[in-house]
Write a protein that holds these residues in place. Structure first.
Motif, mmCIF file in Angstrom:
data_model
loop_
_atom_site.group_PDB
_atom_site.id
_atom_site.type_symbol
_atom_site.label_atom_id
_atom_site.label_comp_id
_atom_site.label_asym_id
_atom_site.label_seq_id
_atom_site.Cartn_x
_atom_site.Cartn_y
_atom_site.Cartn_z
ATOM 1 N N PRO A 1 0.802 -1.225 0.000
ATOM 2 C CA PRO A 1 0.000 0.000 0.000
ATOM 3 C C PRO A 1 0.835 1.275 0.000
ATOM 4 C CG PRO A 1 -0.915 -1.599 1.538
ATOM 5 C CD PRO A 1 0.400 -2.155 1.070
ATOM 6 N N ALA A 2 2.004 1.233 0.652
ATOM 7 C CA ALA A 2 2.859 2.417 0.699
ATOM 8 C C ALA A 2 3.409 2.779 -0.670
ATOM 9 C CB ALA A 2 4.015 2.191 1.676
ATOM 10 N N ALA A 3 3.402 1.818 -1.587
ATOM 11 C CA ALA A 3 3.940 2.069 -2.923
ATOM 12 C C ALA A 3 2.900 2.643 -3.875
ATOM 13 C CB ALA A 3 4.502 0.779 -3.505
ATOM 14 N N LYS A 4 1.642 2.595 -3.488
ATOM 15 C CA LYS A 4 0.572 2.964 -4.414
ATOM 16 C C LYS A 4 0.730 4.360 -5.027
ATOM 17 C CE LYS A 4 -4.462 3.174 -4.881
ATOM 18 N NZ LYS A 4 -5.777 2.983 -4.206
ATOM 19 N N PRO A 5 0.992 5.418 -4.236
ATOM 20 C CA PRO A 5 1.128 6.746 -4.840
ATOM 21 C C PRO A 5 2.284 6.826 -5.844
ATOM 22 C CG PRO A 5 0.858 6.915 -2.466
ATOM 23 C CD PRO A 5 1.117 5.477 -2.772
ATOM 24 N N ALA B 1 13.351 2.838 -3.199
ATOM 25 C CA ALA B 1 13.532 2.547 -1.779
ATOM 26 C C ALA B 1 14.960 2.809 -1.305
ATOM 27 C CB ALA B 1 13.152 1.092 -1.489
ATOM 28 N N ALA B 2 15.924 2.573 -2.171
ATOM 29 C CA ALA B 2 17.317 2.833 -1.800
ATOM 30 C C ALA B 2 17.526 4.313 -1.506
ATOM 31 C CB ALA B 2 18.249 2.378 -2.917
ATOM 32 N N VAL B 3 16.921 5.173 -2.327
ATOM 33 C CA VAL B 3 17.032 6.617 -2.088
ATOM 34 C C VAL B 3 16.268 6.999 -0.824
ATOM 35 C CG1 VAL B 3 16.622 8.913 -3.035
ATOM 36 C CG2 VAL B 3 17.279 7.048 -4.560
ATOM 37 N N SER C 1 9.207 -2.049 5.333
ATOM 38 C CA SER C 1 10.100 -1.589 6.389
ATOM 39 C C SER C 1 11.417 -2.363 6.305
ATOM 40 C CB SER C 1 9.448 -1.801 7.752
ATOM 41 O OG SER C 1 10.294 -1.366 8.793
ATOM 42 N N LEU C 2 12.521 -1.640 6.193
ATOM 43 C CA LEU C 2 13.827 -2.259 5.992
ATOM 44 C C LEU C 2 14.755 -1.966 7.157
ATOM 45 C CD1 LEU C 2 14.436 -1.260 2.241
ATOM 46 C CD2 LEU C 2 13.252 -3.278 3.129
#
Length: 370
Positions: free
Chosen positions: A281-285, A306-308, A342-343
């Protein structure tokens, strides 16, 4: 009077130049390094899309520590020597961090340069265990490792294809050979001896001799360690000989170019990859914004984003863009919220929560096998 005016003008110019220089110095410059050209350019395209989007989004929210995030891009063509040259160039440009490299061999070579200079390196894609097993305190990755992929692949082969003849082929490169070696080791430990363990030369176009050998050996399952272009040719040339083993690979065959080369002969090919981050869900936008620009969000695109994100959160936590402070923040965590979840990192710079699942090529698209 004229001299006085000239003096005032000169002072103003000097002050303006000083302010401009100060503004330039205030920018935080990071780099993306990877194969922007060459046979692995598909991976470079994915990572570039993700990194550029992340940088733009961060700057739209005010940047980092009140400073603008500036991106520079270095092409290594997935080659170790070019990666070292690119790394040295980035060091001379005083970059604060490097997102990349992309290919494992290039990443390992370049990491030695960043290790000497103490520059933070976060790879979105490089999976070879060698990258983080050497104790470099500034090296991280937001993907899993080949020995984790190998474990999943070997278990599937042992469970689903028990009693079948298995061949293992690799491309002699750090990524591909590392995968093949790990799968072989795990299968052998499970009491399974491969019918063939051999290699090819990446970049060649004719693999018919390999296909003929595997067909004559009665191979049922072909595990391949390497990239999409070579396996695409192998699959197509195997079909030309009416030879259709079950093909299993890893994340190196997830670009669309695999299907483009192999065509319908790629149907049913299995490969290990991370769970689909597009479902997060966090990736949706981010997914919606990129897709609105006709930019694909599959593959490693979101991992690059995600790395950035991870780097940016570490800078904020450290309240500094200095590499040593950022590296400490990355290791201290406790976790970083990203589009892929979450990483958090262990002492080596590897993810504490990696995961691999199987995907399959079906009707020209890759789908996660639940």
């Amino acid at each position: 009077m004229i001299r006085a005016k000239l003096a005032v003008t000169a002072a103003a110019v000097a002050l303006g130049a000083g302010l401009w220089a100060g503004a330039a110095q205030a920018d935080i410059t990071i780099a993306l390094a990877g194969p922007m050209t060459g046979a692995a350019a598909a991976y470079g395209e994915q990572t570039r899309a993700g990194v550029e989007a992340a940088v733009a989004d961060i700057n739209a929210k005010g940047g980092l520590l009140g400073q603008k995030l500036v991106l520079t891009i270095a092409d290594d063509a997935c080659d170790a020597k070019q990666a070292v040259a690119a790394a040295n160039k980035l060091v001379s440009q005083n970059v604060a961090a490097v997102i990349g490299h992309v290919c494992s061999g290039a990443s390992i070579a370049a990491s030695n340069v960043y290790g000497e200079e103490g520059i933070v390196m976060i790879s979105p894609t490089a999976t070879s265990p060698q990258l983080t097993d050497r104790g470099l305190k500034n090296v991280f990755r937001v993907c899993g490792r080949d020995d984790q992929q190998g474990e999943v692949a070997a278990k599937l082969i042992a469970d689903r294809y028990k009693g079948k003849k298995v061949a293992i082929v690799h491309d002699k490169q750090a990524y591909g050979q590392g995968l093949a070696d790990d799968v072989k080791r795990r299968l052998n430990a499970a009491g399974i001896t491969e019918a063939a363990f051999t290699s090819i030369t990446a970049g060649e176009k004719d693999y018919s001799a390999l296909v003929t050998r595997l067909k004559s050996d009665g191979v049922d399952v072909l595990y391949y360690g390497g990239y999409d272009q070579e396996l695409g040719l192998i699959a197509r040339q195997a079909a030309d000989q009416q030879f259709r083993p079950q093909i299993i690979g890893a994340d190196g065959i997830q670009p669309q170019s695999y299907w483009n080369i192999a065509g319908e002969t790629a149907e049913g090919t299995l490969f290990t990859f991370s769970p689909d981050p597009q479902r997060n869900p966090a990736a949706k936008p981010v997914v919606e914004a990129l897709q609105a620009k006709n930019i694909r969000t599959d593959g490693f695109t979101l991992f690059a984003y995600a790395a950035v994100q991870t780097y940016a959160e570490a800078v904020q936590k450290a309240n500094s863009a200095k590499s040593d402070a950022v590296a400490k923040a990355l290791r201290a965590g406790p976790s970083f919220d990203t589009v892929v979840g979450s990483l958090s990192f262990d002492d080596k710079g590897d993810l504490k929560q990696p995961g691999y699942v199987f995907w399959a090529w079906k009707n020209g698209e890759k789908v996660q096998v639940d």
